[in-house]
Design an enzyme around this catalytic site. Structure first.
Site, PDB file in Angstrom:
ATOM      1  N   THR A 128      -2.262  -0.669  -5.435  1.00 45.79           N
ATOM      2  CA  THR A 128      -3.654  -0.340  -5.093  1.00 45.79           C
ATOM      3  C   THR A 128      -4.328  -1.574  -4.489  1.00 45.79           C
ATOM      4  O   THR A 128      -4.997  -1.488  -3.452  1.00 45.79           O
ATOM      5  CB  THR A 128      -4.412   0.119  -6.359  1.00 45.79           C
ATOM      6  OG1 THR A 128      -3.793   1.312  -6.840  1.00 45.79           O
ATOM      7  CG2 THR A 128      -5.885   0.379  -6.076  1.00 45.79           C
ATOM      8  N   ASN A 176       3.309  10.852  -2.118  1.00 48.43           N
ATOM      9  CA  ASN A 176       3.569  10.881  -3.554  1.00 48.43           C
ATOM     10  C   ASN A 176       3.505  12.282  -4.157  1.00 48.43           C
ATOM     11  O   ASN A 176       4.041  12.522  -5.223  1.00 48.43           O
ATOM     12  CB  ASN A 176       2.598   9.953  -4.301  1.00 48.43           C
ATOM     13  CG  ASN A 176       1.172  10.101  -3.835  1.00 48.43           C
ATOM     14  OD1 ASN A 176       0.876   9.942  -2.644  1.00 48.43           O
ATOM     15  ND2 ASN A 176       0.281  10.418  -4.747  1.00 48.43           N
ATOM     16  N   GLN A 225       6.306   4.983  -2.528  1.00 50.27           N
ATOM     17  CA  GLN A 225       7.245   6.035  -2.962  1.00 50.27           C
ATOM     18  C   GLN A 225       8.566   5.978  -2.202  1.00 50.27           C
ATOM     19  O   GLN A 225       9.535   6.638  -2.574  1.00 50.27           O
ATOM     20  CB  GLN A 225       6.611   7.423  -2.793  1.00 50.27           C
ATOM     21  CG  GLN A 225       5.381   7.653  -3.656  1.00 50.27           C
ATOM     22  CD  GLN A 225       5.693   7.806  -5.135  1.00 50.27           C
ATOM     23  OE1 GLN A 225       6.828   8.064  -5.536  1.00 50.27           O
ATOM     24  NE2 GLN A 225       4.679   7.626  -5.982  1.00 50.27           N
ATOM     25  N   SER A 261       5.207  -1.290  -4.929  1.00 48.68           N
ATOM     26  CA  SER A 261       4.763  -1.384  -6.325  1.00 48.68           C
ATOM     27  C   SER A 261       5.977  -1.463  -7.246  1.00 48.68           C
ATOM     28  O   SER A 261       6.951  -0.731  -7.052  1.00 48.68           O
ATOM     29  CB  SER A 261       3.942  -0.139  -6.660  1.00 48.68           C
ATOM     30  OG  SER A 261       3.556  -0.159  -8.017  1.00 48.68           O
ATOM     31  N   HIS A 286       6.218  -0.684 -10.574  1.00 47.39           N
ATOM     32  CA  HIS A 286       6.442   0.310 -11.638  1.00 47.39           C
ATOM     33  C   HIS A 286       6.971   1.645 -11.131  1.00 47.39           C
ATOM     34  O   HIS A 286       7.308   2.524 -11.924  1.00 47.39           O
ATOM     35  CB  HIS A 286       5.179   0.494 -12.497  1.00 47.39           C
ATOM     36  CG  HIS A 286       4.081   1.298 -11.885  1.00 47.39           C
ATOM     37  ND1 HIS A 286       3.883   2.615 -12.201  1.00 47.39           N
ATOM     38  CD2 HIS A 286       3.116   0.972 -10.999  1.00 47.39           C
ATOM     39  CE1 HIS A 286       2.821   3.070 -11.536  1.00 47.39           C
ATOM     40  NE2 HIS A 286       2.341   2.085 -10.806  1.00 47.39           N
ATOM     41  N   CYS A 296      -2.483   9.750 -10.777  1.00 49.43           N
ATOM     42  CA  CYS A 296      -3.698   8.940 -10.783  1.00 49.43           C
ATOM     43  C   CYS A 296      -4.943   9.797 -10.602  1.00 49.43           C
ATOM     44  O   CYS A 296      -6.016   9.430 -11.029  1.00 49.43           O
ATOM     45  CB  CYS A 296      -3.649   7.903  -9.678  1.00 49.43           C
ATOM     46  SG  CYS A 296      -2.032   7.190  -9.467  1.00 49.43           S
TER      47      CYS A 296
END
Ligand SMILES: Cc1ncc(COP(=O)(O)O)c(C=O)c1O
Length: 388
Positions: A72, A151, A181, A201, A203, A328
């Site tokens: 983000t 996503n 993704q 990202s 995670h 999210c």
């Protein structure tokens, strides 16, 4: 009953090898990279090594990698940082309506500041066309931001072709892609893709939460969002999350392992079988998004007459974790902005179920899903009064 996790697009469990690589930096090797003493220099060495791993994966120079606290943050830095750095008095930005909120919201912020933002249309499969990108480019366009893979529906955009088109039109226009993704499954070589900025990202790739990275091509002007000690070439001040960054690099190394490619083929086979079986067993169900240009782990299906949230809750009661749209935003009961942009009605956009597979997914997990899902849909349709 063992829990079955089928929400890998939301987040992934930490790979044990990644955890092992991180541990020393959470314990004895706790130095601050800015310290002159050897403990500090050891930490600096660790993030330099991590930077080299990411550079190798993306095919760029190590100094082109900026570590951030999340994807983000990386997306915000890419969108706000580049546009706010340009001298152009009337900058124009191009993006798509199916981006993650981490791109959409900074774009809305730019609009509030008077920047013109164009949202490209997407077709029923969630894909943008080169013709529409070409049509949207203007002499004052400074940035194009288009996600690599979506996503919610897993749609893969033709990033390489878009990159070529943009650079042919004007080498000055910056091209950013949110590859969060895509990293697990697609070639992310930035030169091949023709991108100037790329977000990832940790995670989503079996690494830790709270770490992201932004590739920023050498020479690009970008204004920081955070000011302070000048870490990360002055673009992201704040003491680095050393263990997290080491974890991100370790997760990337796992992706580079050849066995990973074989695993991806297996995941794709599982996905295709699951889609085929759900559509065969459950009437009035349809697949959302492209079947061809689709992430190997993504299944997104709408069931007429049923709310996606109700399916997710019922599955959870049976020990299966799945999702509606993006995790999210799924706390709000808004219909998916992605499905709406793809031309679905509000009702259709409310009835979608997202199942995303991961490395630990087994055929047995999917057999269990196929057993419990049909009676759930049947029951929910009875409640809603839906007639087949
Ligand atoms: C496409 C995409 N971009 C950005 C993000 C945000 O990533 P992070 O959780 O690291 O901020 C996500 C997470 O869902 C995502 O799927």
């Amino acid at each position: 009953m063992a829990k079955i996790y089928l929400d890998y697009a939301a987040t992934t469990p930490l790979n044990p090898n990644v955890f092992k690589a991180m541990l020393p930096y959470l314990k004895q090797d706790f130095g601050n990279t800015s310290s002159i003493h050897s403990l500090g220099q050891q930490a600096l060495g660790a993030i330099d090594e991590a930077r080299a791993v990411l550079a190798d994966f993306l095919g760029c120079d190590a100094q082109e990698i900026i570590f951030t606290g999340s994807a983000t943050e990386a997306n915000n830095l890419a969108v706000l940082g580049t546009v706010q750095a340009v001298k152009n008095k009337q900058p124009h930005v191009i993006t798509t309506p199916i981006e993650h909120h981490a791109v959409l919201e900074p774009c809305r912020e730019l609009e509030k500041q008077g920047v013109e933002v164009s949202y490209l249309p997407v077709d029923k499969e969630g894909l943008v066309t080169l013709a529409d990108v070409k049509k949207a480019l203007k002499p004052n366009t400074v940035l194009v931001s288009i996600m690599y893979a979506n996503n919610e529906v897993g749609a893969i955009q033709p990033i390489q072709e878009i990159g070529q088109l943009i650079k042919k039109t004007s080498p000055k226009i910056l091209f950013h892609t949110d590859a969060v993704q895509a990293v697990n499954y697609l070639d992310c070589n930035v030169e091949k893709l023709g991108v100037d900025l790329l977000t990832l990202s940790a995670h989503k790739i079996y690494g830790p939460k709270g770490v992201g990275a932004l590739f920023v091509k050498n020479g690009i002007l970008i204004k920081p969002l955070i000011y302070g000690g000048g870490q990360e070439a002055g673009l992201r001040s704040g003491t680095e999350n050393v263990a997290g960054i080491v974890g991100l690099a370790s997760a990337i190394k796992e992706i580079q392992n050849p066995k990973h490619k074989i695993q991806n083929i297996r995941t794709r086979q599982f996905r295709d079988k699951l889609i085929k079986n759900i559509l065969k067993i459950i009437p009035d169900a349809h697949l959302n998004g492209s079947l061809v240009h689709r992430l190997p782990n993504n299944v997104n299906i709408s069931f007429r007459g049923v709310e996606g949230e109700a399916i997710v809750i019922a599955l959870d009661q049976k020990g299966i974790a799945a999702s509606t749209g993006s995790a999210c935003s799924s706390k709000s009961l808004e219909p998916s902005h992605v499905l709406l942009a793809m031309g679905f009605s509000e009702e259709e956009a409310h009835g979608s179920l997202r199942i995303t597979l991961g490395r630990p997914t087994t055929p047995k997990d999917l057999e269990r899903l196929l057993k419990v899902l049909p009676p759930i849909i049947q029951k929910l349709r009875q409640i809603s009064g839906y007639q087949l």
